[in-house]
Design a protein around this motif. Structure first.
Motif, PDB file in Angstrom:
ATOM      1  N   THR A 155     -51.558 -23.093 -79.378  1.00  0.00           N
ATOM      2  CA  THR A 155     -50.712 -24.092 -78.711  1.00  0.00           C
ATOM      3  C   THR A 155     -49.543 -24.501 -79.605  1.00  0.00           C
ATOM      4  O   THR A 155     -48.703 -25.282 -79.187  1.00  0.00           O
ATOM      5  CB  THR A 155     -51.516 -25.355 -78.379  1.00  0.00           C
ATOM      6  OG1 THR A 155     -52.123 -25.820 -79.573  1.00  0.00           O
ATOM      7  CG2 THR A 155     -52.560 -25.090 -77.336  1.00  0.00           C
ATOM      8  N   ARG A 156     -49.516 -23.973 -80.827  1.00  0.00           N
ATOM      9  CA  ARG A 156     -48.408 -24.324 -81.715  1.00  0.00           C
ATOM     10  C   ARG A 156     -47.114 -23.753 -81.177  1.00  0.00           C
ATOM     11  O   ARG A 156     -47.022 -22.578 -80.894  1.00  0.00           O
ATOM     12  CB  ARG A 156     -48.629 -23.727 -83.108  1.00  0.00           C
ATOM     13  CG  ARG A 156     -49.603 -24.484 -83.913  1.00  0.00           C
ATOM     14  CD  ARG A 156     -49.960 -23.710 -85.152  1.00  0.00           C
ATOM     15  NE  ARG A 156     -50.979 -24.443 -85.847  1.00  0.00           N
ATOM     16  CZ  ARG A 156     -50.710 -25.456 -86.665  1.00  0.00           C
ATOM     17  NH1 ARG A 156     -49.472 -25.795 -86.907  1.00  0.00           N
ATOM     18  NH2 ARG A 156     -51.689 -26.107 -87.238  1.00  0.00           N
ATOM     19  N   ARG A 210     -63.002 -23.386 -83.132  1.00  0.00           N
ATOM     20  CA  ARG A 210     -62.034 -22.307 -83.160  1.00  0.00           C
ATOM     21  C   ARG A 210     -61.161 -22.337 -81.917  1.00  0.00           C
ATOM     22  O   ARG A 210     -60.005 -21.953 -81.928  1.00  0.00           O
ATOM     23  CB  ARG A 210     -62.762 -20.964 -83.176  1.00  0.00           C
ATOM     24  CG  ARG A 210     -62.818 -20.363 -84.536  1.00  0.00           C
ATOM     25  CD  ARG A 210     -63.740 -19.169 -84.576  1.00  0.00           C
ATOM     26  NE  ARG A 210     -64.425 -19.180 -85.864  1.00  0.00           N
ATOM     27  CZ  ARG A 210     -63.827 -18.886 -87.007  1.00  0.00           C
ATOM     28  NH1 ARG A 210     -62.559 -18.558 -87.022  1.00  0.00           N
ATOM     29  NH2 ARG A 210     -64.493 -18.918 -88.135  1.00  0.00           N
ATOM     30  N   GLU A 211     -61.778 -22.754 -80.824  1.00  0.00           N
ATOM     31  CA  GLU A 211     -61.037 -22.782 -79.561  1.00  0.00           C
ATOM     32  C   GLU A 211     -60.994 -24.200 -79.024  1.00  0.00           C
ATOM     33  O   GLU A 211     -61.928 -24.973 -79.234  1.00  0.00           O
ATOM     34  CB  GLU A 211     -61.721 -21.869 -78.542  1.00  0.00           C
ATOM     35  CG  GLU A 211     -61.637 -20.416 -78.924  1.00  0.00           C
ATOM     36  CD  GLU A 211     -62.016 -19.514 -77.772  1.00  0.00           C
ATOM     37  OE1 GLU A 211     -63.027 -19.831 -77.102  1.00  0.00           O
ATOM     38  OE2 GLU A 211     -61.322 -18.519 -77.527  1.00  0.00           O
ATOM     39  N   ILE A 212     -59.913 -24.507 -78.353  1.00  0.00           N
ATOM     40  CA  ILE A 212     -59.792 -25.827 -77.747  1.00  0.00           C
ATOM     41  C   ILE A 212     -59.540 -25.669 -76.252  1.00  0.00           C
ATOM     42  O   ILE A 212     -59.169 -24.595 -75.787  1.00  0.00           O
ATOM     43  CB  ILE A 212     -58.651 -26.641 -78.393  1.00  0.00           C
ATOM     44  CG1 ILE A 212     -57.370 -25.836 -78.396  1.00  0.00           C
ATOM     45  CG2 ILE A 212     -59.033 -27.105 -79.776  1.00  0.00           C
ATOM     46  CD1 ILE A 212     -56.171 -26.621 -78.827  1.00  0.00           C
ATOM     47  N   HIS A 213     -59.754 -26.781 -75.555  1.00  0.00           N
ATOM     48  CA  HIS A 213     -59.598 -26.725 -74.102  1.00  0.00           C
ATOM     49  C   HIS A 213     -58.142 -26.623 -73.701  1.00  0.00           C
ATOM     50  O   HIS A 213     -57.288 -27.302 -74.256  1.00  0.00           O
ATOM     51  CB  HIS A 213     -60.215 -27.969 -73.460  1.00  0.00           C
ATOM     52  CG  HIS A 213     -61.679 -27.835 -73.277  1.00  0.00           C
ATOM     53  ND1 HIS A 213     -62.220 -27.100 -72.249  1.00  0.00           N
ATOM     54  CD2 HIS A 213     -62.719 -28.316 -73.991  1.00  0.00           C
ATOM     55  CE1 HIS A 213     -63.535 -27.148 -72.341  1.00  0.00           C
ATOM     56  NE2 HIS A 213     -63.865 -27.879 -73.395  1.00  0.00           N
ATOM     57  N   VAL A 214     -57.889 -25.767 -72.730  1.00  0.00           N
ATOM     58  CA  VAL A 214     -56.526 -25.624 -72.208  1.00  0.00           C
ATOM     59  C   VAL A 214     -56.095 -26.940 -71.545  1.00  0.00           C
ATOM     60  O   VAL A 214     -54.947 -27.356 -71.658  1.00  0.00           O
ATOM     61  CB  VAL A 214     -56.470 -24.451 -71.216  1.00  0.00           C
ATOM     62  CG1 VAL A 214     -55.207 -24.501 -70.377  1.00  0.00           C
ATOM     63  CG2 VAL A 214     -56.532 -23.136 -71.969  1.00  0.00           C
ATOM     64  N   LYS A 227     -60.407 -22.022 -72.330  1.00  0.00           N
ATOM     65  CA  LYS A 227     -60.217 -22.397 -73.738  1.00  0.00           C
ATOM     66  C   LYS A 227     -59.315 -21.382 -74.413  1.00  0.00           C
ATOM     67  O   LYS A 227     -59.307 -20.212 -74.033  1.00  0.00           O
ATOM     68  CB  LYS A 227     -61.577 -22.388 -74.458  1.00  0.00           C
ATOM     69  CG  LYS A 227     -62.432 -23.599 -74.192  1.00  0.00           C
ATOM     70  CD  LYS A 227     -63.749 -23.433 -74.909  1.00  0.00           C
ATOM     71  CE  LYS A 227     -64.289 -24.783 -75.332  1.00  0.00           C
ATOM     72  NZ  LYS A 227     -65.392 -24.605 -76.289  1.00  0.00           N
ATOM     73  N   ILE A 228     -58.574 -21.842 -75.402  1.00  0.00           N
ATOM     74  CA  ILE A 228     -57.765 -20.898 -76.167  1.00  0.00           C
ATOM     75  C   ILE A 228     -57.893 -21.170 -77.665  1.00  0.00           C
ATOM     76  O   ILE A 228     -58.313 -22.255 -78.088  1.00  0.00           O
ATOM     77  CB  ILE A 228     -56.263 -20.971 -75.817  1.00  0.00           C
ATOM     78  CG1 ILE A 228     -55.812 -22.416 -75.750  1.00  0.00           C
ATOM     79  CG2 ILE A 228     -55.941 -20.218 -74.562  1.00  0.00           C
ATOM     80  CD1 ILE A 228     -54.334 -22.552 -75.865  1.00  0.00           C
ATOM     81  N   ASN A 229     -57.485 -20.153 -78.413  1.00  0.00           N
ATOM     82  CA  ASN A 229     -57.345 -20.215 -79.864  1.00  0.00           C
ATOM     83  C   ASN A 229     -56.643 -21.526 -80.251  1.00  0.00           C
ATOM     84  O   ASN A 229     -55.613 -21.859 -79.686  1.00  0.00           O
ATOM     85  CB  ASN A 229     -56.482 -18.991 -80.204  1.00  0.00           C
ATOM     86  CG  ASN A 229     -56.201 -18.845 -81.663  1.00  0.00           C
ATOM     87  OD1 ASN A 229     -56.375 -19.774 -82.439  1.00  0.00           O
ATOM     88  ND2 ASN A 229     -55.766 -17.653 -82.031  1.00  0.00           N
ATOM     89  N   ARG A 230     -57.210 -22.259 -81.183  1.00  0.00           N
ATOM     90  CA  ARG A 230     -56.680 -23.595 -81.440  1.00  0.00           C
ATOM     91  C   ARG A 230     -55.245 -23.582 -81.959  1.00  0.00           C
ATOM     92  O   ARG A 230     -54.502 -24.526 -81.767  1.00  0.00           O
ATOM     93  CB  ARG A 230     -57.582 -24.378 -82.405  1.00  0.00           C
ATOM     94  CG  ARG A 230     -57.433 -24.018 -83.857  1.00  0.00           C
ATOM     95  CD  ARG A 230     -58.223 -24.977 -84.744  1.00  0.00           C
ATOM     96  NE  ARG A 230     -57.802 -26.347 -84.553  1.00  0.00           N
ATOM     97  CZ  ARG A 230     -58.614 -27.352 -84.268  1.00  0.00           C
ATOM     98  NH1 ARG A 230     -59.896 -27.138 -84.132  1.00  0.00           N
ATOM     99  NH2 ARG A 230     -58.163 -28.551 -84.134  1.00  0.00           N
ATOM    100  N   ASP A 231     -54.838 -22.509 -82.617  1.00  0.00           N
ATOM    101  CA  ASP A 231     -53.466 -22.469 -83.154  1.00  0.00           C
ATOM    102  C   ASP A 231     -52.457 -21.957 -82.128  1.00  0.00           C
ATOM    103  O   ASP A 231     -51.266 -22.002 -82.374  1.00  0.00           O
ATOM    104  CB  ASP A 231     -53.421 -21.584 -84.400  1.00  0.00           C
ATOM    105  CG  ASP A 231     -54.312 -22.133 -85.492  1.00  0.00           C
ATOM    106  OD1 ASP A 231     -54.273 -23.353 -85.707  1.00  0.00           O
ATOM    107  OD2 ASP A 231     -55.045 -21.344 -86.098  1.00  0.00           O
TER     108      ASP A 231
END
Lengths: 369, 310
Positions: free
Chosen positions: B95-96, A100-104, B89-93
Motif C-alpha cells: 500500500t506504500r 505480513r499481510e493487511i486487510h485491503v 488481504k495484501i502484502n503490508r508494504d
C-alpha cells in the motif's frame, strides 16, 4: 538484528541545487525571445508536456532512489550470510510479530479513495484554470504552419525527418510496439522481480530508459524546437515564418564520391555501398550492445586513471557473464534485432543528419535508409 | 373487535357504542388504542435508529459492515462487485505509495472520468461537418458547465497518457513484467496503444484547425504503409491508389472530411472503448491470477541465483 541501514547525512543536495541553478541561469541568459518561449510553453496542449517533464524526472529519481536502497541492502546481505537468513529482506521497517499481510479494507481502499479524490481535485482545478484549445474551424485550404501531430505522436513525426515515411510512420511504430511486447521474453534475468533494483538489472533497466527517454526527448524536440516549416529553432529563438534554411544535406555516397570515387554515384555501386554501410552500422550496433550488456557497474575508482577505465571497458563482469549464459540464442538475437533497429539506428541517423548533414545512407530506387 | 374507526362506520354503529358505555367509554377506548399504537410505533422507530438492521439495508448489502473484525473486512471486499477485483488481504508494504506510484489505478480512474464526461459530451455533439464545430462553441458558451466538461475531458485524456507511461516505467523499474506476468505486460502494451488511439481519434472531433491538421499529418503516414498504402513500397504495384488504400479505409475518403469525422467519432465513443474495456478486464483479472501485485518483494541475492535450466 539490523533493522535499517544507517546512512550518513550529506550536503550533496546543496551542490546539486547550486549546480542546477547555475545551469538554468546560463540557459536563461541564452534565451533571445522570452515571448516566443512563453507562447510555446503556455499553448494549452503543450501544458501537459511541460508538466510531464518534472513528473518524469521526479519518478525517475524516486525509482532510482529505492533501487539504490535495495542495492545497499543486497550488498549488506551478500556480505553477511547469517544476516541474510534472518533479515526480512526489505528496506521497509519490520518488527517480528507484525502481520505480513493487511486487510485491503480499509488499508488499500482508503488509499485508492484518497488518490481518486486528489486526481479529481487536480482535474477540476486544471479545467477551471486552463481552457482546452479551440482553433478556427477546420479549413483544408489553410495549412497550419507548423502543423503538428498530437504531442504523444511527435516522436513519429520527428522520425519523418530522418527516415522514409514508411519506416518512420509504419515500421518504426510497429517495431516499437512489438519490441515492448517481447521485452519480458528476452530478459532472462531472474533477479529483481518485484522490487526496485539497479545493480541486478542494470542493462534491462537502462535499455528501457534509453527508449523511454528517447521518446520523451523526441516529444520535447517536436514541441519546443520544431517551428514553422519543421525547421530547428532553439528554445528562445523567434519562430520566423519566412526563415529559409539552405539545405545542404547530401547522401553519404555523394560525399564519399567527392574524394575521387565518382563511380559511387552510379548504380549499382551506390546501392552496394549503401548496403555495406548499413550492414556495418548494424554490426557496430550489435557489438556495442554486446559489449554494454557485459559491463559491470561503473564505480568512482574506474575514473582514477585511464588504465582503471580500460580495465572496466575491456573486462566482462562476472555477474553479467552469468546472465548472458542464461540467455538463449533466440532471446539474444531477438533482443539484438529490436535494440539495433529501434534504439541504435535512430540516434545514429539523428547524429548523422544533424551533426554531419548526411541525408541518407543507403539510396535505392525503392527505398532509402 | 368492536369498531376502531368510529367515523367511517355509519350512525348505526355509533348508536351501538352509545348504548354500551356511553360517549365517555368510546373516547376512553379510542385513547387507549391510540396510546398502544403510539408505543408500537415508537418501539418500531427505535429499531430504525440502526439502519443496518433494516430489511432494506440488508437486502442491498449482503454482509453487515457495523463491525470491523477480520471476517467482515474480508467480506466487505469479497461480496462487493466493484471491490472484488481486490484480494481480501495484501502484502503490508504494497500500500506504500512509493512502490506503485498508484499510476495504474489512476489510469483506470481517469478512464472512468473520461467515460463519464464523454457520455455527457455526447448529449451535445453531432458528428457532422455542419454542426460539430458549432456544438463545441455551444458547449463553451451556452451549456451550463459545458466548458468545464470539455476541459475536464481534454485534460483527463492527456493525463491518462502520462500516467500510462509512468505506470509502464514503474513496472519496468520493479521488474514486475517478469515471470509469471509476461503476458499481462503484453496486454498492457496493447492498452497503451489503445489509449493513444483513443486520444488520437478524439483529437479530430472538435473539427477545428488543430484537430484537422493533426489528423491529416497522422493519417498521411498511413499512405506510406508497405503494400497497403498508395505511396508505400510496393503499394502502387499492388494496385493501391489514394481511393482504395489503407488511409482511405481509415478516413472513409481520400481527405479528412465528413466521413472521417463520423469514423473517428464511432471509433472514439464505441469501438475503441469496447475493445479497451475487454483488454482492461483481462489485465485486471490477470493481476490477480498472476499472484497479485508483484511487490515489494523480498530482495534476492546474486549468490542465490539458480543455474539456468538447460
Amino acid at each position: 538484528m539490523a533493522m535499517a541501514i544507517e546512512r550518513p547525512r550529506s550536503n550533496r543536495w546543496l551542490l546539486w541545487l547550486v549546480g542546477s541553478l547555475a545551469v538554468v541561469g546560463v540557459l536563461a541568459l541564452m534565451v533571445e525571445d522570452w515571448g516566443q518561449l512563453w507562447k510555446i510553453s503556455s499553448a494549452p496542449d503543450n501544458v501537459p508536456i511541460v508538466g510531464m517533464i518534472p513528473l518524469v524526472i521526479f519518478f525517475t529519481w524516486l525509482g532510482l532512489k529505492q533501487s539504490k536502497e535495495n542495492d545497499q541492502l543486497v550488498e549488506t546481505l551478500e556480505e553477511d550470510p547469517a544476516l541474510a537468513k534472518t533479515h526480512h529482506r526489505k528496506t521497509h521497517p519490520w518488527r517480528p510479530g507484525w502481520a505480513r499481510e493487511i486487510h485491503v479494507w480499509p488499508y488499500l481502499v482508503r488509499v485508492e479513495f484518497l488518490a481518486a479524490i486528489i486526481v479529481t481535485v487536480i482535474l477540476f482545478a486544471w479545467s477551471i484554470l486552463l481552457n482546452a484549445p479551440l482553433e478556427e474551424p477546420a479549413n483544408p485550404n489553410l495549412t497550419m504552419n507548423p502543423s503538428k501531430a498530437p504531442w504523444y505522436f511527435l516522436g513519429l513525426q520527428e522520425m519523418l525527418v530522418y527516415f522514409d515515411p514508411w519506416i518512420a510512420g509504419v515500421v518504426m511504430p510497429g517495431l516499437l510496439v512489438v519490441g515492448l511486447m517481447v521485452f519480458p521474453y528476452v530478459d532472462s534475468n531472474p533477479l529483481g522481480n518485484g522490487y526496485y533494483s539497479w545493480r541486478q538489472r542494470r542493462f534491462a533497466v537502462s535499455m528501457f530508459m534509453w527508449g523511454f527517454f528517447m521518446w520523451i526527448i523526441l516529444i520535447i524536440i517536436g514541441t519546443f524546437i520544431r517551428g514553422p516549416g519543421w525547421i530547428w529553432f532553439w528554445p528562445g529563438q523567434t519562430w520566423d515564418h519566412n526563415a529559409v534554411v539552405f539545405d545542404r544535406n547530401r547522401d553519404l555516397h555523394e560525399i564519399i564520391a567527392l574524394y575521387g570515387l565518382p563511380f559511387l554515384n552510379t548504380s549499382p555501386f551506390k546501392e552496394i555501398f549503401g548496403a555495406l554501410v548499413v550492414g556495418f552500422i548494424f554490426v557496430a550496433g550489435g557489438l556495442f550492445f554486446h559489449w554494454l550488456m557485459l559491463r559491470r557497474g561503473l564505480e568512482r575508482s574506474d575514473f582514477k586513471s585511464f588504465r582503471a577505465f580500460w580495465n572496466w571497458a575491456s573486462r566482462s563482469g562476472e555477474f553479467e557473464k552469468k546472465l548472458l549464459e542464461r540467455t538463449s540464442i533466440l532471446q539474444y538475437l531477438t533482443f539484438q534485432f529490436f535494440a539495433i533497429s529501434v534504439l541504435w539506428l535512430f540516434p545514429v541517423k539523428l547524429i548523422l543528419r544533424l551533426a554531419f548533414t548526411i541525408k541518407y545512407i543507403w539510396v535505392t530506387p525503392w527505398f532509402n535508409v | 373487535m368492536e369498531p376502531e374507526r368510529p367515523d367511517e362506520n355509519g350512525d348505526g354503529q355509533q348508536s351501538q357504542g352509545l348504548k354500551r358505555g356511553g360517549a365517555a367509554g368510546v373516547v376512553a377506548r379510542a385513547r387507549a388504542q391510540g396510546l398502544a399504537l403510539k408505543e408500537r410505533a415508537e418501539a418500531e422507530a427505535k429499531t430504525y435508529k440502526d439502519p443496518q438492521q433494516t430489511q432494506l439495508w440488508k437486502s442491498i448489502f449482503r454482509v453487515s459492515h457495523d463491525r470491523s473484525d477480520p471476517r467482515n473486512r474480508s467480506l466487505a471486499i469479497l461480496s462487493n462487485v466493484f471491490l472484488h477485483l481486490h484480494p481480501a488481504k495484501i502484502n503490508r508494504d504494497a500500500t506504500r505509495y512509493s512502490f506503485t506510484w498508484g499510476m495504474g489505478g489512476i489510469t483506470f480512474y481517469l478512464f472512468i472520468v473520461l467515460t463519464f464526461t464523454g457520455i455527457l459530451l455526447m448529449f451535445y455533439y453531432h458528428p457532422t461537418k455542419v454542426q460539430a464545430f458549432r456544438d463545441i462553441l455551444y458547449l463553451e458558451h451556452d451549456v451550463p458547465f459545458g466548458k468545464l466538461l470539455r476541459n475536464m475531458h481534454r485534460w483527463a485524456a492527456h493525463l491518462m497518457i502520462i500516467t500510462t507511461w509512468l505506470h509502464m516505467f514503474r513496472v519496468v523499474l520493479t521488474g514486475s513484467y517478469k515471470r509469471p506476468r509476461e503476458f499481462n505486460w503484453c496486454v498492457g502494451v496493447v492498452l497503451l496503444v489503445l489509449t493513444l488511439l483513443l486520444s488520437f481519434t478524439g483529437y479530430l472531433l472538435p473539427d477545428d484547425q488543430l484537430g484537422f491538421w493533426a489528423v491529416t499529418v497522422g493519417t498521411n503516414m498511413a499512405r506510406a504503409t508497405p503494400g497497403f498504402g498508395s505511396e508505400g513500397p510496393f503499394g502502387p504495384q499492388l494496385g493501391m491508389t489514394p481511393f482504395n488504400d489503407v488511409r482511405f479505409g481509415l478516413l472513409g475518403g481520400s481527405i479528412v472530411d465528413a466521413n472521417a469525422l463520423l469514423r473517428s467519432y464511432i471509433w472514439h465513443c464505441i469501438g475503441i472503448p469496447v475493445v479497451a474495456s475487454l483488454f482492461m478486464a483481462v489485465h485486471f483479472w490477470r493481476i490477480r491470477k498472476d499472484g497479485g501485485i508483484s511487490g515489494p518483494a523480498p530482495v534476492m541475492l546474486e549468490s542465490e541465483m539458480k543455474a539456468a535450466k538447460k
